[in-house]
Design a protein around this motif. Structure first.
Motif, PDB file in Angstrom:
ATOM      1  N   GLU A 279       0.854  -1.194   0.000  1.00  0.00           N
ATOM      2  CA  GLU A 279       0.000   0.000   0.000  1.00  0.00           C
ATOM      3  C   GLU A 279       0.881   1.232   0.000  1.00  0.00           C
ATOM      4  O   GLU A 279       1.939   1.248   0.647  1.00  0.00           O
ATOM      5  N   LEU A 281       0.698   5.576   0.154  1.00  0.00           N
ATOM      6  CA  LEU A 281       0.089   6.910   0.177  1.00  0.00           C
ATOM      7  C   LEU A 281       1.173   7.891  -0.235  1.00  0.00           C
ATOM      8  O   LEU A 281       2.113   8.131   0.528  1.00  0.00           O
ATOM      9  N   TYR A 350      -6.573   7.671   9.415  1.00  0.00           N
ATOM     10  CA  TYR A 350      -7.030   6.399   8.857  1.00  0.00           C
ATOM     11  C   TYR A 350      -7.407   5.356   9.905  1.00  0.00           C
ATOM     12  O   TYR A 350      -7.895   4.290   9.549  1.00  0.00           O
ATOM     13  N   SER A 400      -4.865  12.222  -0.167  1.00  0.00           N
ATOM     14  CA  SER A 400      -5.244  11.395   0.987  1.00  0.00           C
ATOM     15  C   SER A 400      -5.822  10.047   0.594  1.00  0.00           C
ATOM     16  O   SER A 400      -6.290   9.307   1.462  1.00  0.00           O
ATOM     17  N   ALA A 402      -5.049   6.354  -0.712  1.00  0.00           N
ATOM     18  CA  ALA A 402      -3.929   5.423  -0.854  1.00  0.00           C
ATOM     19  C   ALA A 402      -4.174   4.459  -2.001  1.00  0.00           C
ATOM     20  O   ALA A 402      -5.312   4.138  -2.335  1.00  0.00           O
ATOM     21  N   GLU A 404      -3.840   0.642  -3.066  1.00  0.00           N
ATOM     22  CA  GLU A 404      -3.749  -0.666  -2.427  1.00  0.00           C
ATOM     23  C   GLU A 404      -3.439  -1.743  -3.462  1.00  0.00           C
ATOM     24  O   GLU A 404      -3.971  -1.723  -4.583  1.00  0.00           O
ATOM     25  N   SER A 420      -7.480   2.203  -5.973  1.00  0.00           N
ATOM     26  CA  SER A 420      -7.687   3.130  -4.853  1.00  0.00           C
ATOM     27  C   SER A 420      -8.321   2.408  -3.676  1.00  0.00           C
ATOM     28  O   SER A 420      -9.194   1.553  -3.842  1.00  0.00           O
ATOM     29  N   SER A 421      -7.903   2.781  -2.495  1.00  0.00           N
ATOM     30  CA  SER A 421      -8.529   2.263  -1.289  1.00  0.00           C
ATOM     31  C   SER A 421      -9.991   2.710  -1.249  1.00  0.00           C
ATOM     32  O   SER A 421     -10.360   3.746  -1.795  1.00  0.00           O
ATOM     33  N   TYR A 427     -10.384   5.561   2.761  1.00  0.00           N
ATOM     34  CA  TYR A 427      -9.426   5.668   1.664  1.00  0.00           C
ATOM     35  C   TYR A 427      -7.996   5.339   2.066  1.00  0.00           C
ATOM     36  O   TYR A 427      -7.053   5.809   1.435  1.00  0.00           O
ATOM     37  N   GLY A 428      -7.841   4.518   3.080  1.00  0.00           N
ATOM     38  CA  GLY A 428      -6.518   4.041   3.458  1.00  0.00           C
ATOM     39  C   GLY A 428      -6.611   3.010   4.556  1.00  0.00           C
ATOM     40  O   GLY A 428      -7.453   3.121   5.459  1.00  0.00           O
ATOM     41  N   PRO A 430      -3.632   1.607   6.465  1.00  0.00           N
ATOM     42  CA  PRO A 430      -2.235   1.371   6.848  1.00  0.00           C
ATOM     43  C   PRO A 430      -2.113   0.406   8.028  1.00  0.00           C
ATOM     44  O   PRO A 430      -2.743   0.586   9.063  1.00  0.00           O
ATOM     45  N   ASN A 434      -6.022  -4.850   3.475  1.00  0.00           N
ATOM     46  CA  ASN A 434      -6.484  -3.906   2.462  1.00  0.00           C
ATOM     47  C   ASN A 434      -7.991  -4.017   2.248  1.00  0.00           C
ATOM     48  O   ASN A 434      -8.565  -5.104   2.309  1.00  0.00           O
TER      49      ASN A 434
END
Length: 540
Positions: A279, A281, A350, A400, A402, A404, A420-421, A427-428, A430, A434
């Motif tokens: 992943e 960003l 996130y 913003s 991420a 994946e 895209s997440s 949207y991420g 971490p 995923n």
């Protein structure tokens, strides 16, 4: 019992320090450290030492600190400049405090660490560092590390000689990781300082079943001046290829006891098989920071100290390679770890995940760039040459959002293996699975792609699609047909996900109890559209 951890705090605590006094905002343009007697006794400071590990300033004989009183420490030559702020003690050899970050501590006359403070530029929370001190936020709990230091808000840049109580709310969660130093020693590392030895157990994790036989811990000892790491001395040796589960039943921080903490460890291996970039960003907002996530898709524990992250230079050669750890921490089989220079921001934006903070990272441009994962000898493990065009075509603003990896077993440098997440994951993701991971879900009937259920003071919204690539919009109406709130507008979806509605209107107003209608509309780039209405009742 450690002298530094007596009762609910410390007998003497560092409460303010000025690493970068110039240019001055009103105070003397000199460094100082403020200490406080957090006890009901007069303390003899003769023979004590203030140090940062590079230089040591010894307190002269006869130095005393009265109960619940403050003392300013500074260079001997500038003591008169601080006299107006209260009791001052000038020290010969006063340690120079680094502007970028340092660790400062007090030792008593027997060489025992009494209180230690670590800081860096991020301790200031984004405000200007020069001419501004750092202050202890919660003097009732000076033993805490997390969120307990704040930049001074005084117009002069500090409050020497004045002890202020600033209650710290929303502290970061206490976390722990473990690693095997060798077959007989295991190190347990917390992100918070321990008041005394934690209560714990360690067992071999039986594959597909409950934990196996317990190992005996003969003894344990704190490590370092912060006492946030503990070495366990085992009676039975660890076995290669075996995962061990460490359960911390009680972890003591000041007067608080944390329970139910669990982590794993296993003996490290020299194989890097299965380790992938998972992943990325690369376009955070101005106040944020990039992050890079790794996933161990193999069967070996891989030491982070044997790994480097970097990018490419203009000639396409590896550049900016940085080590991922200085201790023995490993990334275990099936584990996700995300790396950033600002894990506090990543966590706030996130949510929770396995995060590792690095002092610096290579740059990852917003339009296109390369992420390189290499061994400590420079040999390349994997490279991903990303582009902003790898995002879902409906992502209008990639800030913003991420990227994946879809399938960790498939090639990593293919745009088709990244997307895209999803919006339900903010949207991420971490340091956790995923949102767009590989795998199929059973196709749902078109009329059932969107479902609702009632939770505690919230409506839980579920979506499920037979394929990736859908965008979803959800609008709330009252029963007279008036639009109340746009919950989601063209949100990028995974195969399935969930999010919530708290019963608030667009302006944040709590809606009155009653029936409401949620209209969900979804479409993909192939022209497929789905639409459904769901009635829900708000009754809180």
């Amino acid at each position: 019992m450690l002298l530094c951890c007596r009762g609910q705090g410390f007998p003497v605590a560092i409460t303010e320090l000025m690493p970068d006094p110039s240019p001055s905002r009103g105070l003397p343009a000199e460094e100082f450290v403020e200490v406080w007697n957090n006890s009901s006794d007069t303390i003899n400071l003769g023979g004590w030492v203030l140090t940062n590990g590079r230089s040591r300033a010894k307190f002269p004989a006869g130095s005393q600190l009265l109960p619940d009183s403050l003392l300013l420490l500074c260079k001997l030559s500038v003591a008169d400049a601080f006299a107006v702020y209260g009791r001052v003690l000038g020290l010969s050899g006063f340690p120079a405090l680094s502007n970028e970050g340092d660790t400062v501590w007090l030792e008593n006359a027997h060489g025992i660490v009494v209180h230690a403070v670590g800081y860096n530029a991020r301790s200031y929370g984004g405000v200007a560092v020069d001419g501004r001190s750092l202050e202890l936020a919660d003097r009732a709990q000076p033993c805490r590390l997390l969120g307990n230091w704040r930049p001074s808000t005084d117009s002069s840049g500090g409050n020497p000689g004045v002890l202020r109580q600033r209650i710290t709310e929303n502290r970061p969660a206490v976390s722990v990781y473990a690693f095997a130093e060798n077959e007989s020693w295991v190190q347990l590392v917390f992100n918070e300082r321990a008041a005394r030895a934690p209560l714990l157990s360690i067992k071999a994790a039986a594959a597909g079943g409950p934990p196996g036989s317990a190992l005996t811990v003969d003894s344990m000892a704190p490590l370092g001046i912060m006492h946030n790491a503990w070495r366990l001395y085992l009676h039975e040796p660890l076995q290669p290829g075996t995962v061990y589960t460490l359960s911390v039943q009680q972890f003591f921080v000041c007067d608080t006891v944390y329970t139910g903490m669990v982590t794993n460890c296993m003996l490290p291996d020299t194989s890097f098989a299965g380790l992938v970039l998972n992943e990325i960003l690369f376009d955070p907002p101005p106040e944020g920071a990039d992050y890079i996530e790794l996933f161990n898709n193999g069967v070996y524990a891989i030491p982070l100290a044997s790994l480097l992250l970097g990018n490419r230079d203009k000639q396409g050669k590896p550049a900016g390679l940085r080590a991922l750890a200085v201790d023995g921490r490993c990334i275990l089989p099936g584990e996700w770890l995300a790396f950033s220079t600002d894990t506090a921001w990543v966590r706030q934006r996130y949510g929770a995940g396995n995060l590792v903070e690095l002092p610096s990272m290579a740059s990852y441009p917003n339009e296109s760039g390369a992420v390189l994962l290499a061994r400590s000898d420079g040999a390349l493990i994997e490279a991903v040459d990303y582009e902003v065009g790898w995002h879902h075509p409906l992502v209008r603003d990639p800030e913003s959002v991420a990227l994946e990896r879809i399938d960790p077993s498939a090639a990593g440098n293919l745009s088709s293996n990244w997307t895209s997440s999803a919006m339900h994951a903010r949207y991420g993701t971490p340091g956790r699975p995923n949102s767009q991971g590989a795998g199929a879900v059973p196709a749902a009937a078109e009329a059932k792609f969107f479902q609702t259920e009632m939770g505690f003071r919230e409506v839980i919204l579920h979506y499920r699609f037979p394929e990736r690539g859908y965008a979803l919009s959800v609008t709330v109406y009252d029963f007279s047909g008036r639009e109340i709130r746009q919950l989601v507008r063209n949100g990028i979806c995974a195969l399935e996900g969930r999010f919530t509605w708290n019963g608030h209107a667009e302006n944040g107003r709590v809606l009155p109890p009653g029936p409401y209608v949620l209209v969900a509309e979804a479409f993909n780039l192939s022209g497929k559209t789905l639409r459904v209405r769901r009635a829900v009742g708000v009754n809180w």
